[in-house]
Design a protein around this motif. Structure first.
Motif, PDB file in Angstrom:
ATOM      1  N   GLU A 131       4.390   4.812 -16.454  1.00  9.61           N
ATOM      2  CA  GLU A 131       5.495   5.668 -16.016  1.00  9.61           C
ATOM      3  C   GLU A 131       5.394   6.077 -14.546  1.00  9.61           C
ATOM      4  O   GLU A 131       6.340   6.641 -13.998  1.00  9.61           O
ATOM      5  N   THR A 132       4.277   5.785 -13.905  1.00 17.42           N
ATOM      6  CA  THR A 132       4.125   6.060 -12.474  1.00 17.42           C
ATOM      7  C   THR A 132       5.082   5.182 -11.670  1.00 17.42           C
ATOM      8  O   THR A 132       5.541   5.563 -10.600  1.00 17.42           O
ATOM      9  N   ILE A 133       5.393   4.009 -12.199  1.00 24.47           N
ATOM     10  CA  ILE A 133       6.264   3.046 -11.523  1.00 24.47           C
ATOM     11  C   ILE A 133       7.703   3.324 -11.932  1.00 24.47           C
ATOM     12  O   ILE A 133       8.078   3.120 -13.084  1.00 24.47           O
ATOM     13  N   ASP A 134       8.507   3.782 -10.977  1.00 25.67           N
ATOM     14  CA  ASP A 134       9.919   4.029 -11.276  1.00 25.67           C
ATOM     15  C   ASP A 134      10.757   2.820 -10.851  1.00 25.67           C
ATOM     16  O   ASP A 134      10.245   1.834 -10.300  1.00 25.67           O
ATOM     17  N   GLU A 135      12.037   2.891 -11.115  1.00 30.26           N
ATOM     18  CA  GLU A 135      12.943   1.766 -10.849  1.00 30.26           C
ATOM     19  C   GLU A 135      12.942   1.356  -9.381  1.00 30.26           C
ATOM     20  O   GLU A 135      12.817   0.166  -9.064  1.00 30.26           O
ATOM     21  N   ALA A 136      13.082   2.311  -8.470  1.00 29.68           N
ATOM     22  CA  ALA A 136      13.147   1.988  -7.037  1.00 29.68           C
ATOM     23  C   ALA A 136      11.843   1.369  -6.552  1.00 29.68           C
ATOM     24  O   ALA A 136      11.850   0.395  -5.775  1.00 29.68           O
ATOM     25  N   THR A 137      10.727   1.895  -7.013  1.00 32.55           N
ATOM     26  CA  THR A 137       9.411   1.364  -6.620  1.00 32.55           C
ATOM     27  C   THR A 137       9.242  -0.059  -7.133  1.00 32.55           C
ATOM     28  O   THR A 137       8.799  -0.947  -6.405  1.00 32.55           O
ATOM     29  N   PHE A 138       9.603  -0.288  -8.391  1.00 30.19           N
ATOM     30  CA  PHE A 138       9.489  -1.631  -8.967  1.00 30.19           C
ATOM     31  C   PHE A 138      10.370  -2.614  -8.210  1.00 30.19           C
ATOM     32  O   PHE A 138       9.928  -3.706  -7.853  1.00 30.19           O
ATOM     33  N   HIS A 139      11.596  -2.225  -7.936  1.00 36.22           N
ATOM     34  CA  HIS A 139      12.536  -3.106  -7.248  1.00 36.22           C
ATOM     35  C   HIS A 139      12.019  -3.468  -5.849  1.00 36.22           C
ATOM     36  O   HIS A 139      12.078  -4.628  -5.437  1.00 36.22           O
ATOM     37  N   THR A 140      11.499  -2.480  -5.122  1.00 32.44           N
ATOM     38  CA  THR A 140      10.940  -2.736  -3.786  1.00 32.44           C
ATOM     39  C   THR A 140       9.790  -3.732  -3.864  1.00 32.44           C
ATOM     40  O   THR A 140       9.706  -4.671  -3.058  1.00 32.44           O
ATOM     41  N   HIS A 141       8.909  -3.542  -4.823  1.00 38.26           N
ATOM     42  CA  HIS A 141       7.763  -4.445  -4.967  1.00 38.26           C
ATOM     43  C   HIS A 141       8.203  -5.844  -5.391  1.00 38.26           C
ATOM     44  O   HIS A 141       7.650  -6.836  -4.916  1.00 38.26           O
ATOM     45  N   LEU A 142       9.203  -5.936  -6.240  1.00 38.11           N
ATOM     46  CA  LEU A 142       9.694  -7.240  -6.681  1.00 38.11           C
ATOM     47  C   LEU A 142      10.353  -7.993  -5.521  1.00 38.11           C
ATOM     48  O   LEU A 142      10.132  -9.201  -5.359  1.00 38.11           O
ATOM     49  N   LEU A 143      11.133  -7.297  -4.705  1.00 39.05           N
ATOM     50  CA  LEU A 143      11.732  -7.940  -3.531  1.00 39.05           C
ATOM     51  C   LEU A 143      10.662  -8.431  -2.560  1.00 39.05           C
ATOM     52  O   LEU A 143      10.751  -9.540  -2.018  1.00 39.05           O
ATOM     53  N   THR A 144       9.636  -7.624  -2.347  1.00 40.01           N
ATOM     54  CA  THR A 144       8.538  -8.028  -1.466  1.00 40.01           C
ATOM     55  C   THR A 144       7.792  -9.216  -2.050  1.00 40.01           C
ATOM     56  O   THR A 144       7.431 -10.154  -1.322  1.00 40.01           O
TER      57      THR A 144
ATOM     58  N   SER B 265      -3.608   7.746  -3.155  1.00 36.94           N
ATOM     59  CA  SER B 265      -3.483   6.752  -4.228  1.00 36.94           C
ATOM     60  C   SER B 265      -2.273   5.856  -4.012  1.00 36.94           C
ATOM     61  O   SER B 265      -1.198   6.321  -3.636  1.00 36.94           O
ATOM     62  N   THR B 266      -2.463   4.564  -4.257  1.00 37.04           N
ATOM     63  CA  THR B 266      -1.373   3.592  -4.143  1.00 37.04           C
ATOM     64  C   THR B 266      -1.030   3.050  -5.529  1.00 37.04           C
ATOM     65  O   THR B 266      -1.699   3.354  -6.521  1.00 37.04           O
ATOM     66  N   TYR B 267      -0.007   2.208  -5.589  1.00 40.27           N
ATOM     67  CA  TYR B 267       0.481   1.663  -6.858  1.00 40.27           C
ATOM     68  C   TYR B 267      -0.291   0.438  -7.348  1.00 40.27           C
ATOM     69  O   TYR B 267      -0.032  -0.049  -8.448  1.00 40.27           O
ATOM     70  N   SER B 268      -1.223  -0.091  -6.583  1.00 40.30           N
ATOM     71  CA  SER B 268      -1.880  -1.356  -6.927  1.00 40.30           C
ATOM     72  C   SER B 268      -2.418  -1.395  -8.347  1.00 40.30           C
ATOM     73  O   SER B 268      -2.095  -2.303  -9.124  1.00 40.30           O
TER      74      SER B 268
ATOM     75  N   ARG C 158       0.816  -1.227   0.000  1.00 40.26           N
ATOM     76  CA  ARG C 158       0.000   0.000   0.000  1.00 40.26           C
ATOM     77  C   ARG C 158       0.848   1.274   0.000  1.00 40.26           C
ATOM     78  O   ARG C 158       0.516   2.260   0.668  1.00 40.26           O
ATOM     79  N   MET C 159       1.950   1.238  -0.759  1.00 44.35           N
ATOM     80  CA  MET C 159       2.793   2.430  -0.876  1.00 44.35           C
ATOM     81  C   MET C 159       2.030   3.521  -1.609  1.00 44.35           C
ATOM     82  O   MET C 159       1.419   3.266  -2.644  1.00 44.35           O
ATOM     83  N   ARG C 160       2.081   4.719  -1.066  1.00 40.14           N
ATOM     84  CA  ARG C 160       1.382   5.839  -1.691  1.00 40.14           C
ATOM     85  C   ARG C 160       2.255   6.468  -2.774  1.00 40.14           C
ATOM     86  O   ARG C 160       3.473   6.569  -2.638  1.00 40.14           O
ATOM     87  N   ILE C 161       1.605   6.916  -3.824  1.00 44.67           N
ATOM     88  CA  ILE C 161       2.284   7.576  -4.928  1.00 44.67           C
ATOM     89  C   ILE C 161       2.540   9.024  -4.520  1.00 44.67           C
ATOM     90  O   ILE C 161       1.598   9.732  -4.160  1.00 44.67           O
ATOM     91  N   PRO C 162       3.811   9.455  -4.539  1.00 45.91           N
ATOM     92  CA  PRO C 162       4.113  10.841  -4.153  1.00 45.91           C
ATOM     93  C   PRO C 162       3.311  11.846  -4.979  1.00 45.91           C
ATOM     94  O   PRO C 162       3.231  11.746  -6.204  1.00 45.91           O
ATOM     95  N   GLY C 163       2.688  12.794  -4.281  1.00 45.69           N
ATOM     96  CA  GLY C 163       1.927  13.845  -4.943  1.00 45.69           C
ATOM     97  C   GLY C 163       0.535  13.443  -5.396  1.00 45.69           C
ATOM     98  O   GLY C 163      -0.160  14.223  -6.035  1.00 45.69           O
TER      99      GLY C 163
END
Length: 136
Positions: A88-101, A23-26, A14-19
């Motif tokens: 494009e809402t999903i950046d590299e760091a966000t994707f990597h965090t979600h993939l590790l989880t 809204s979350t990334y789901s 449930r990470m929120r999208i900055p700004g």
């Protein structure tokens, strides 16, 4: 399975999208990520170790009629999975965090960690983020 695992990770985190307020990334992982290739294991189902489990006959949890089913187990595997991140809402760091989880807490397949199981965890041995410009 990898895509579903990512979507489940986004729902879990449930990470929120900055700004973007609450809204979350789901929905962005659900609609904006695709798998480019199948991960084909070198083990054939007929050669795999099998686990016999009593399961609901209709495939729904809590069913009254149980049947014995056999499920293959692959204890060690590796492979390359390529993702296409079109949102494009999903950046590299966000994707990597979600993939590790997804690999550690969600998993893939039957009886994975999110379903209180012990199978289906995966580790990221190599992560490469490559931006490709699409033709207009």
């Amino acid at each position: 399975q990898f895509k579903n695992s990512l979507v489940d990770a986004a729902t879990f985190l449930r990470m929120r999208i900055p700004g973007k307020g609450q809204s979350t990334y789901s929905k962005h992982f659900k609609a904006g990520v695709q798998i480019e290739n199948d991960l084909v294991l070198p083990v054939k189902a007929k050669d795999a170790e099998m686990e016999a489990v009593y399961c609901s006959a209709d495939g729904k949890a809590g069913g009254s009629t149980k049947v014995l089913r056999r499920f293959p187990i692959v204890r060690q595997w590796s492979g390359e999975v390529r993702f296409l991140v079109a949102d494009e809402t999903i950046d590299e760091a966000t994707f990597h965090t979600h993939l590790l989880t997804a690999g550690t807490l969600i998993g893939i397949g039957r009886w994975r960690p999110i379903n209180n199981g012990k199978y289906g965890k995966f580790m990221i041995e190599k992560f490469k983020w490559e931006k490709i410009e699409l033709p207009v």
